[in-house]
Design a protein around this motif. Structure first.
Motif, PDB file in Angstrom:
ATOM      1  N   LYS A 141       0.820  -1.036   0.149  1.00  0.00           N
ATOM      2  CA  LYS A 141      -0.069   0.065  -0.064  1.00  0.00           C
ATOM      3  C   LYS A 141       0.906   1.158   0.101  1.00  0.00           C
ATOM      4  N   GLN A 142       0.319   2.086  -0.817  1.00  0.00           N
ATOM      5  CA  GLN A 142       1.085   3.386  -0.696  1.00  0.00           C
ATOM      6  C   GLN A 142       0.204   4.729  -0.745  1.00  0.00           C
ATOM      7  N   SER A 143       0.001   5.107   0.618  1.00  0.00           N
ATOM      8  CA  SER A 143      -0.895   6.361   0.829  1.00  0.00           C
ATOM      9  C   SER A 143      -0.288   7.547  -0.021  1.00  0.00           C
TER      10      SER A 143
ATOM     11  N   GLN B 283       2.774   9.150   0.456  1.00  0.00           N
ATOM     12  CA  GLN B 283       3.787   8.729   1.576  1.00  0.00           C
ATOM     13  C   GLN B 283       4.438   7.238   1.137  1.00  0.00           C
TER      14      GLN B 283
ATOM     15  N   TYR C  36      -2.502   0.763  -4.230  1.00  0.00           N
ATOM     16  CA  TYR C  36      -2.151  -0.619  -4.068  1.00  0.00           C
ATOM     17  C   TYR C  36      -1.522  -1.409  -5.109  1.00  0.00           C
TER      18      TYR C  36
ATOM     19  N   ALA D 182      -5.607   4.956  -1.275  1.00  0.00           N
ATOM     20  CA  ALA D 182      -4.252   4.891  -1.526  1.00  0.00           C
ATOM     21  C   ALA D 182      -3.959   4.189  -2.995  1.00  0.00           C
TER      22      ALA D 182
END
Lengths: 118, 110
Positions: free
Chosen positions: A38-40, A43, A94, A92
């Protein structure tokens, strides 16, 4: 050529679920695990878990155990992640990533943007 | 969980050397192998594997990239830096699950 082709962007309402796919090609699907990351927005990278497509076994990071469900279909060489009870925190990108026995993620999908919005 | 610490940003001039560090909260070596890997991520793209097991160059990656270190201290070096190297660089350990990543170092040009 190894390729991981992920499905398109998703919009989910708070409290609903979404299911993202990752279709693998160019290698034997059951020879590697599939990791999900996951990458918000703005972030870093956060590991969600992995699935072994050969046996269907899974392992999750603690914080995702009630959020994500990993599955795989060996007939279509496709891995899936389902995200449930969506909240704004789930907005986010994914990624799926092919993982080897050393935990190296050598190939990545292009990512799927999930937006949670009412 | 093993925590990986990276500096947020690094500014270097083109054709100079960039040194990006990653420190881990626990030893990530085992039987002579470093379970430390490096990735490059450009805006809007997926991460790309650069270095695996501490110092091994991934397929197709230019020799300008190198990795070193052991135990709890690791370094990614880019020498010389080219304009195309502008990206965020992440370290990742696989010694223990859960897999964990550093917070990323954004490489900028002076």
């Amino acid at each position: 050529e190894v390729q991981l082709q992920q499905s398109g962007p998703e919009v989910g309402r708070p409290g609903s679920s979404v299911k993202i796919s990752c279709k693998a090609s160019g290698y034997t699907f059951t020879d590697y695990v599939m990791n999900w990351v996951k990458q918000s927005p703005g972030q870093g990278l956060e590991w969600i878990g992995w699935i072994d497509p050969e046996y269907g076994s899974t392992d999750y990071a603690e914080k995702f155990k009630k959020k994500a469900t990993l599955t795989a279909d060996t007939s279509s060489n496709t891995a899936y992640i389902q995200l449930s009870s969506l909240t704004s925190e789930d907005t986010a990108t994914y990624f799926c990533a092919r993982g080897d026995t050393m935990g190296i993620n050598g190939y990545w999908g292009q990512g799927v943007m999930v937006t949670v919005s009412s | 969980d093993i925590v990986l610490t990276q500096s947020p940003a690094l500014a270097v001039s083109l054709e100079q050397r960039a040194t990006i560090s990653c420190k881990t909260s626990q030893n990530v070596d085992n039987y002579g192998i470093s379970y430390m890997h490096w990735y490059q991520q450009k805006p809007g793209q997926q991460p790309k594997l650069l270095i695996y097991e501490g110092s091994n160059l991934a397929s197709g990656i230019p020799a300008r990239f190198s990795g070193s270190g052991s135990g709890t201290d690791f370094t990614l070096t880019i020498d010389p830096v080219e304009a195309d190297d502008i990206a965020t660089y992440y370290c990742q350990q696989s010694k223990d699950y859960p897999l964990t990543f550093g917070s990323g170092t954004k490489l900028e040009i002076k």
